[in-house]
Design a protein around this motif. Structure first.
Motif, PDB file in Angstrom:
ATOM      1  N   HIS A   1       0.855  -1.191   0.000  1.00  0.00           N
ATOM      2  CA  HIS A   1       0.000   0.000   0.000  1.00  0.00           C
ATOM      3  C   HIS A   1       0.890   1.240   0.000  1.00  0.00           C
ATOM      4  O   HIS A   1       1.724   1.415   0.899  1.00  0.00           O
ATOM      5  CB  HIS A   1      -0.905   0.018   1.231  1.00  0.00           C
ATOM      6  CG  HIS A   1      -1.976  -1.030   1.191  1.00  0.00           C
ATOM      7  ND1 HIS A   1      -1.725  -2.356   1.458  1.00  0.00           N
ATOM      8  CD2 HIS A   1      -3.308  -0.929   0.908  1.00  0.00           C
ATOM      9  CE1 HIS A   1      -2.849  -3.046   1.354  1.00  0.00           C
ATOM     10  NE2 HIS A   1      -3.831  -2.207   1.018  1.00  0.00           N
TER      11      HIS A   1
ATOM     12  N   GLN B   1      -0.016   4.388   0.440  1.00  0.00           N
ATOM     13  CA  GLN B   1      -0.402   5.020   1.701  1.00  0.00           C
ATOM     14  C   GLN B   1      -0.902   3.919   2.620  1.00  0.00           C
ATOM     15  O   GLN B   1      -1.867   3.235   2.301  1.00  0.00           O
ATOM     16  CB  GLN B   1      -1.488   6.074   1.487  1.00  0.00           C
ATOM     17  CG  GLN B   1      -1.913   6.783   2.773  1.00  0.00           C
ATOM     18  CD  GLN B   1      -2.978   7.818   2.539  1.00  0.00           C
ATOM     19  OE1 GLN B   1      -3.317   8.120   1.400  1.00  0.00           O
ATOM     20  NE2 GLN B   1      -3.517   8.387   3.625  1.00  0.00           N
TER      21      GLN B   1
ATOM     22  N   LYS C   1      -2.849   4.427   8.073  1.00  0.00           N
ATOM     23  CA  LYS C   1      -3.033   5.874   7.923  1.00  0.00           C
ATOM     24  C   LYS C   1      -4.111   6.154   6.878  1.00  0.00           C
ATOM     25  O   LYS C   1      -3.948   7.018   6.010  1.00  0.00           O
ATOM     26  CB  LYS C   1      -1.717   6.537   7.532  1.00  0.00           C
ATOM     27  CG  LYS C   1      -0.649   6.395   8.620  1.00  0.00           C
ATOM     28  CD  LYS C   1       0.614   7.154   8.267  1.00  0.00           C
ATOM     29  CE  LYS C   1       1.639   7.052   9.392  1.00  0.00           C
ATOM     30  NZ  LYS C   1       2.889   7.783   9.084  1.00  0.00           N
TER      31      LYS C   1
ATOM     32  N   GLY D   1      -5.170   4.428   4.330  1.00  0.00           N
ATOM     33  CA  GLY D   1      -4.952   4.028   2.955  1.00  0.00           C
ATOM     34  C   GLY D   1      -6.021   3.046   2.496  1.00  0.00           C
ATOM     35  O   GLY D   1      -6.486   2.201   3.274  1.00  0.00           O
TER      36      GLY D   1
ATOM     37  N   ASN E   1      -3.759   2.821  -5.173  1.00  0.00           N
ATOM     38  CA  ASN E   1      -2.963   2.913  -3.953  1.00  0.00           C
ATOM     39  C   ASN E   1      -2.109   1.665  -3.737  1.00  0.00           C
ATOM     40  O   ASN E   1      -1.521   1.504  -2.671  1.00  0.00           O
ATOM     41  CB  ASN E   1      -3.893   3.132  -2.740  1.00  0.00           C
ATOM     42  CG  ASN E   1      -3.126   3.479  -1.482  1.00  0.00           C
ATOM     43  OD1 ASN E   1      -2.221   4.313  -1.499  1.00  0.00           O
ATOM     44  ND2 ASN E   1      -3.455   2.814  -0.373  1.00  0.00           N
TER      45      ASN E   1
ATOM     46  N   LYS F   1       9.708   0.050   4.657  1.00  0.00           N
ATOM     47  CA  LYS F   1       8.764   1.160   4.555  1.00  0.00           C
ATOM     48  C   LYS F   1       7.764   1.150   5.696  1.00  0.00           C
ATOM     49  O   LYS F   1       7.476   2.188   6.297  1.00  0.00           O
ATOM     50  CB  LYS F   1       8.010   1.107   3.219  1.00  0.00           C
ATOM     51  CG  LYS F   1       6.977   2.214   3.047  1.00  0.00           C
ATOM     52  CD  LYS F   1       6.314   2.123   1.701  1.00  0.00           C
ATOM     53  CE  LYS F   1       5.247   3.210   1.547  1.00  0.00           C
ATOM     54  NZ  LYS F   1       4.142   3.054   2.494  1.00  0.00           N
TER      55      LYS F   1
ATOM     56  N   THR G   1       4.767   1.657   7.817  1.00  0.00           N
ATOM     57  CA  THR G   1       3.622   2.575   7.698  1.00  0.00           C
ATOM     58  C   THR G   1       4.066   4.000   7.374  1.00  0.00           C
ATOM     59  O   THR G   1       3.278   4.933   7.515  1.00  0.00           O
ATOM     60  CB  THR G   1       2.823   2.573   9.015  1.00  0.00           C
ATOM     61  OG1 THR G   1       3.687   2.987  10.093  1.00  0.00           O
ATOM     62  CG2 THR G   1       2.266   1.196   9.330  1.00  0.00           C
ATOM     63  N   GLN G   2       5.322   4.175   6.956  1.00  0.00           N
ATOM     64  CA  GLN G   2       5.808   5.519   6.649  1.00  0.00           C
ATOM     65  C   GLN G   2       5.105   6.083   5.419  1.00  0.00           C
ATOM     66  O   GLN G   2       4.680   5.346   4.528  1.00  0.00           O
ATOM     67  CB  GLN G   2       7.313   5.499   6.381  1.00  0.00           C
ATOM     68  CG  GLN G   2       8.174   5.037   7.543  1.00  0.00           C
ATOM     69  CD  GLN G   2       9.645   5.088   7.182  1.00  0.00           C
ATOM     70  OE1 GLN G   2      10.205   6.156   6.957  1.00  0.00           O
ATOM     71  NE2 GLN G   2      10.272   3.918   7.118  1.00  0.00           N
ATOM     72  N   ASP G   3       5.047   7.387   5.380  1.00  0.00           N
ATOM     73  CA  ASP G   3       4.580   8.047   4.174  1.00  0.00           C
ATOM     74  C   ASP G   3       5.630   7.853   3.085  1.00  0.00           C
ATOM     75  O   ASP G   3       6.833   7.881   3.369  1.00  0.00           O
ATOM     76  CB  ASP G   3       4.356   9.541   4.434  1.00  0.00           C
ATOM     77  CG  ASP G   3       3.752  10.237   3.226  1.00  0.00           C
ATOM     78  OD1 ASP G   3       4.535  10.771   2.423  1.00  0.00           O
ATOM     79  OD2 ASP G   3       2.519  10.220   3.087  1.00  0.00           O
ATOM     80  N   ILE G   4       5.191   7.663   1.853  1.00  0.00           N
ATOM     81  CA  ILE G   4       6.129   7.355   0.779  1.00  0.00           C
ATOM     82  C   ILE G   4       7.106   8.503   0.548  1.00  0.00           C
ATOM     83  O   ILE G   4       8.268   8.284   0.175  1.00  0.00           O
ATOM     84  CB  ILE G   4       5.361   7.016  -0.518  1.00  0.00           C
ATOM     85  CG1 ILE G   4       6.331   6.472  -1.567  1.00  0.00           C
ATOM     86  CG2 ILE G   4       4.575   8.213  -1.036  1.00  0.00           C
ATOM     87  CD1 ILE G   4       5.667   5.932  -2.797  1.00  0.00           C
ATOM     88  N   ARG G   5       6.677   9.732   0.780  1.00  0.00           N
ATOM     89  CA  ARG G   5       7.575  10.876   0.597  1.00  0.00           C
ATOM     90  C   ARG G   5       8.648  10.916   1.665  1.00  0.00           C
ATOM     91  O   ARG G   5       9.772  11.371   1.412  1.00  0.00           O
ATOM     92  CB  ARG G   5       6.773  12.173   0.583  1.00  0.00           C
ATOM     93  CG  ARG G   5       5.841  12.294  -0.632  1.00  0.00           C
ATOM     94  CD  ARG G   5       4.935  13.497  -0.538  1.00  0.00           C
ATOM     95  NE  ARG G   5       4.109  13.636  -1.730  1.00  0.00           N
ATOM     96  CZ  ARG G   5       3.007  12.931  -1.978  1.00  0.00           C
ATOM     97  NH1 ARG G   5       2.593  12.035  -1.082  1.00  0.00           N
ATOM     98  NH2 ARG G   5       2.325  13.120  -3.086  1.00  0.00           N
ATOM     99  N   VAL G   6       8.335  10.433   2.853  1.00  0.00           N
ATOM    100  CA  VAL G   6       9.344  10.349   3.916  1.00  0.00           C
ATOM    101  C   VAL G   6      10.282   9.176   3.649  1.00  0.00           C
ATOM    102  O   VAL G   6      11.503   9.288   3.792  1.00  0.00           O
ATOM    103  CB  VAL G   6       8.649  10.192   5.284  1.00  0.00           C
ATOM    104  CG1 VAL G   6       9.677   9.996   6.393  1.00  0.00           C
ATOM    105  CG2 VAL G   6       7.779  11.413   5.567  1.00  0.00           C
TER     106      VAL G   6
END
Length: 454
Positions: free
Chosen positions: A212, A214, A218, A220, A226, A238, A240-245
């Protein structure tokens, strides 16, 4: 090794036979070679034959390659298999080049072809030439195989995956949508969209997990927009981190993934544009047509533990797939659509001017470039027997392409046609890695000199 097709003296298809049986009939003079691809023998006299067993022709249409399989539903044996490579991209590239030349002429003080796009009307059901070519090649082989084998039913993969069903799983029966096929439909769609690689590290050839973008923790969703694919280490990293982070130090990867999410599936669009047209044309043959989805095909293949190939995918299309498929002795025929040449009378320069002379005669002394011939040279330095494709010359001395190289200067009087050029190139497929290589149909070429052509 694939079985040999058999037709009787009235040109009616009979049960295919093992290549050893075909060699015996040829050796005894009871049959002769009728066609090389697909290999077909014709009986010289009427003999008693057992009851003809109906076969099912199964198709796995693709944008670049279509899998073909002839399956005996009663025994589960794959009688014949082939992989048909289309030339849709070559047609599109040719049309693009022609368009550039015509537009360049209109901008120069030269002869030009006036634009006629305002006085053209498209017929109902019109398809672009690149897509129409895919349908034409598939239907050509359907008709050809029906001529040489007792085919009673057809099966085709109507959809690779149902995007509307993925977006709205409740569109049809809830028991079906939440059944065992649901994961196969979504996974097949994601494998096609993300090119069977990890979205984060680009790794191929490893087990991939549905990820996922997102995280569900969170808020998603499970919508296909998604979802992506990731290997286990990237998936764990990864979390549960935001993909941008998660990809803050890899801006190129982040940009590629966000663009890939919105990218349409070009190959899937080509298949979706032609699937119903192919279905309608197959129905016009008068035989019953069974339909299946890509998710069901993958489920059947996975359940039977079969490797991933186009022709085995075709053998697994539809609900009619036998529980056990006998495929270990089958070697697929690799078919590549090449077309019948170009209608262009001469080659053009980049400025739109002729740079070559007009076309010469297409046939020279009964031979055409691309024909498979058998040359028995009885004199001279090139004495011997050669089998290969011929390139004709106006002087009557041809070039012959054989597996051992090109032989130049073969006189036409030494050549006999084995297989006429029909717009396709043929190559024997490879045996699956787990299977020992066995003698196939190649020795039967020795009987092919002077064979009639269908």
């Amino acid at each position: 090794m694939s079985n040999a097709c058999v037709i009787d003296s009235d040109y009616k298809p009979l049960n295919p036979v093992h290549p050893a049986r075909a060699r015996l009939l040829l050796r005894q003079g009871k049959a002769s070679v009728y066609r090389i691809y697909p290999f077909t023998i014709i009986l010289k006299r009427v003999i008693e034959q057992p009851e003809v067993q109906p076969l099912r022709l199964k198709l796995d249409p693709g944008s670049k390659t279509t899998g073909i399989a002839l399956v005996n539903d009663a025994t589960g044996k794959v009688v014949f298999a082939a992989e048909l490579a289309h030339r849709g991209q070559a047609i599109k590239a040719s049309l693009d080049r022609r368009r550039v030349v015509r537009r360049s002429r209109r901008q120069h003080k030269t002869r030009y072809r006036k634009p006629r796009f305002l006085n053209r009307r498209r017929k109902p059901g019109w398809l672009p030439p690149s897509l129409e070519s895919r349908l034409a090649t598939i239907l050509t082989w359907v008709v050809r195989l029906c001529r040489y084998a007792p085919i009673a039913a057809l099966s085709m993969e109507l959809v690779k995956f149902d995007v509307q069903w993925i977006e709205n799983p409740g569109i049809s029966g809830i028991e079906y949508q939440q059944g065992i096929l649901q994961d196969y439909e979504i996974r097949e769609y994601l494998l096609e969209k993300w090119e069977r690689t990890c979205a984060y590290c680009g790794t191929r050839g490893v087990p991939l997990q549905i990820e996922h973008i997102q995280a569900q923790a969170k808020d998603g969703t499970n919508r296909e927009s998604n979802l992506t694919l990731a290997c286990e280490p990237c998936n764990r990293a990864k979390g549960t981190q935001d993909i941008r982070v998660f990809l803050a130090k890899k801006p190129e990867v982040l940009k590629r993934i966000l663009a890939q999410v919105k990218r349409p599936l070009k190959d899937a669009s080509a298949v979706n544009a032609t699937r119903w047209a192919l279905y309608e044309r197959l129905k016009a043959t008068g035989m019953p047509v069974e339909c299946g989805s890509g998710g069901l095909t993958k489920y059947n293949r996975t359940k039977r533990g079969l490797p991933k190939t186009h022709w085995l995918d075709a053998a697994c299309v539809g609900q009619s797939t036998p529980e056990i498929l006998a495929y270990k002795e089958t070697v697929p025929l690799l078919i590549t659509a090449t077309g019948h040449g170009s209608r262009q009378m001469c080659r053009m320069s980049r400025h739109g001017f002729p740079r070559t002379g007009p076309k010469q005669a297409k046939r020279v002394r009964g031979f055409q470039t691309g024909d498979m011939v058998k040359a028995i040279v009885t004199s001279g330095t090139k004495r011997g027997t050669y089998v290969g494709k011929v390139a004709v010359r106006n002087n009557g001395y041809f070039d012959l392409s054989t597996p051992k190289g090109t032989i130049q200067g073969i006189a036409a009087r030494f050549c006999r046609t084995v297989h006429r050029c029909d717009g396709y190139q043929y190559q024997q497929g490879r045996v699956l890695p787990s299977l020992p290589r066995k003698e196939g149909l190649l020795p039967l070429l020795a009987h092919a000199q002077g064979s009639p052509q269908a």
